[in-house]
Write an enzyme that holds these catalytic residues in place. Structure first.
Site, PDB file in Angstrom:
ATOM      1  N   ASN A   7       0.870  -1.170   0.000  1.00  0.00           N
ATOM      2  CA  ASN A   7       0.000   0.000   0.000  1.00  0.00           C
ATOM      3  C   ASN A   7       0.909   1.223   0.000  1.00  0.00           C
ATOM      4  O   ASN A   7       1.555   1.519   1.005  1.00  0.00           O
ATOM      5  CB  ASN A   7      -0.914   0.000   1.236  1.00  0.00           C
ATOM      6  CG  ASN A   7      -1.818   1.217   1.287  1.00  0.00           C
ATOM      7  OD1 ASN A   7      -1.469   2.308   0.872  1.00  0.00           O
ATOM      8  ND2 ASN A   7      -3.015   1.025   1.827  1.00  0.00           N
ATOM      9  N   TYR A 108      -7.814  -3.623  -1.803  1.00  0.00           N
ATOM     10  CA  TYR A 108      -7.773  -2.624  -0.734  1.00  0.00           C
ATOM     11  C   TYR A 108      -9.132  -2.647  -0.047  1.00  0.00           C
ATOM     12  O   TYR A 108     -10.097  -2.045  -0.511  1.00  0.00           O
ATOM     13  CB  TYR A 108      -7.461  -1.247  -1.318  1.00  0.00           C
ATOM     14  CG  TYR A 108      -7.497  -0.114  -0.325  1.00  0.00           C
ATOM     15  CD1 TYR A 108      -6.911  -0.243   0.931  1.00  0.00           C
ATOM     16  CD2 TYR A 108      -8.103   1.101  -0.646  1.00  0.00           C
ATOM     17  CE1 TYR A 108      -6.943   0.800   1.845  1.00  0.00           C
ATOM     18  CE2 TYR A 108      -8.142   2.152   0.260  1.00  0.00           C
ATOM     19  CZ  TYR A 108      -7.557   1.995   1.503  1.00  0.00           C
ATOM     20  OH  TYR A 108      -7.588   3.025   2.411  1.00  0.00           O
ATOM     21  N   ASP A 151      -3.986  -4.697   1.232  1.00  0.00           N
ATOM     22  CA  ASP A 151      -4.306  -4.105   2.526  1.00  0.00           C
ATOM     23  C   ASP A 151      -5.696  -4.585   2.926  1.00  0.00           C
ATOM     24  O   ASP A 151      -6.701  -4.118   2.407  1.00  0.00           O
ATOM     25  CB  ASP A 151      -4.260  -2.584   2.401  1.00  0.00           C
ATOM     26  CG  ASP A 151      -4.584  -1.872   3.701  1.00  0.00           C
ATOM     27  OD1 ASP A 151      -4.907  -2.553   4.696  1.00  0.00           O
ATOM     28  OD2 ASP A 151      -4.539  -0.625   3.719  1.00  0.00           O
ATOM     29  N   HIS A 252       2.674   2.153   5.129  1.00  0.00           N
ATOM     30  CA  HIS A 252       2.788   0.707   4.994  1.00  0.00           C
ATOM     31  C   HIS A 252       4.158   0.362   4.413  1.00  0.00           C
ATOM     32  O   HIS A 252       4.803   1.200   3.780  1.00  0.00           O
ATOM     33  CB  HIS A 252       1.726   0.149   4.040  1.00  0.00           C
ATOM     34  CG  HIS A 252       0.314   0.359   4.477  1.00  0.00           C
ATOM     35  ND1 HIS A 252      -0.489  -0.665   4.903  1.00  0.00           N
ATOM     36  CD2 HIS A 252      -0.448   1.487   4.525  1.00  0.00           C
ATOM     37  CE1 HIS A 252      -1.695  -0.200   5.190  1.00  0.00           C
ATOM     38  NE2 HIS A 252      -1.699   1.106   4.971  1.00  0.00           N
TER      39      HIS A 252
END
EC number: 3.1.11.2
Length: 260
Positions: A7, A108, A151, A252
């Site tokens: 991410n 995501y 993520d 991240h």
């Protein structure tokens, strides 16, 4: 095979770090989340110069996911969007086949914000849709091996949280979220990090505020979920902490999986 999920929290802001990573680690596949750019602004040319092709699902300032692969492997059968997701224009899911042999999805998952909010409900629906899609992909005739990574915005267990008590009553650790994520795994996947590191603490995200990274206050919310055949061939699953340091880091870090 080397596959990475990251991410990047704005691809344009992080592009120098991404190109640095590609040059240093030479992954076969790089799955990106929170690209945060318009489709016409996606850096295909810069990635091509580095030897990679990409497929993106972009939505402007928010979200955005992409799949990047070595040019000689190529990307085929690209599909964007997750069947069953509530908000279809947020660009949270993209799939492609790499090298004709591996199906990958970059995801995501919605944050969820607050437990009593509509966004939390949408998050659970999204995770349920993920489980259904994984089941479909696993059940398809002559299905290639599969990796779903990105993520997840869920810490799977208390060991994946710096202080579980601090998250009581909030998202990322609630039982319904964890159960829904486990539903994705139960559809036919394995948590790659946990396969090689069953008891280790391995955070992938740290808040920018209050020195959380340097104080070790993180979460493991970025996951590589792979089919058992891939999990059985894993040689390394590593967290590249150095990319949380230096100039303009994402909050991240890259998560890397190697298999034979």
């Amino acid at each position: 095979m080397r596959l990475v999920t990251w991410n990047v929290n704005s691809l344009r802001a992080r592009l120098p770090r991404v190109l640095e990573f590609l040059g240093e680690h030479r992954p076969d596949v790089l799955l990106l989340q929170e690209t945060k750019c318009e489709a016409e602004a996606f850096p295909h040319a810069e990635l091509a110069e580095a030897g990679y092709v990409a497929a993106d699902h972009s939505a402007g300032r928010w979200a955005g996911v992409a799949i990047v692969a070595r040019a000689e492997l190529g990307l085929a059968d690209v599909t964007s969007g997750l069947p069953g997701e509530v908000v279809e224009d947020e660009a949270r899911w993209i799939e492609a086949t790499v090298g004709g042999e591996l199906r990958v999805a970059s995801v995501y998952v919605p944050n969820g914000r607050e437990l009593d909010s509509e966004w939390y409900a949408q998050k659970l629906v999204f995770l349920e849709a993920m489980a259904r899609r994984v089941g479909e992909l696993r059940a398809a005739a002559e299905a290639p091996e599969l990796v779903v990574a990105g993520d997840m915005n869920v810490a799977p267990a208390d060991v994946d949280v710096y202080d579980p008590a601090a998250f009581v009553g909030s998202t990322h650790t609630s039982a319904p979220e964890r159960d829904a994520l486990q539903g994705v795994v139960a559809a036919g996947l394995v948590d790659a990090f946990r396969r090689l590191h069953p008891d280790d603490v391995g955070f992938t995200w740290w808040d920018y505020r209050q020195g959380h990274f340097h104080r070790g206050l993180g979460l493991r919310i970025d996951l590589i979920l792979a089919t058992p055949a891939i999990a059985d061939r894993l040689t390394r699953v590593g967290i590249e902490r150095d990319y949380r340091k230096g100039s303009k880091p994402s909050d991240h870090v890259p998560l890397v999986a190697d298999w034979t």
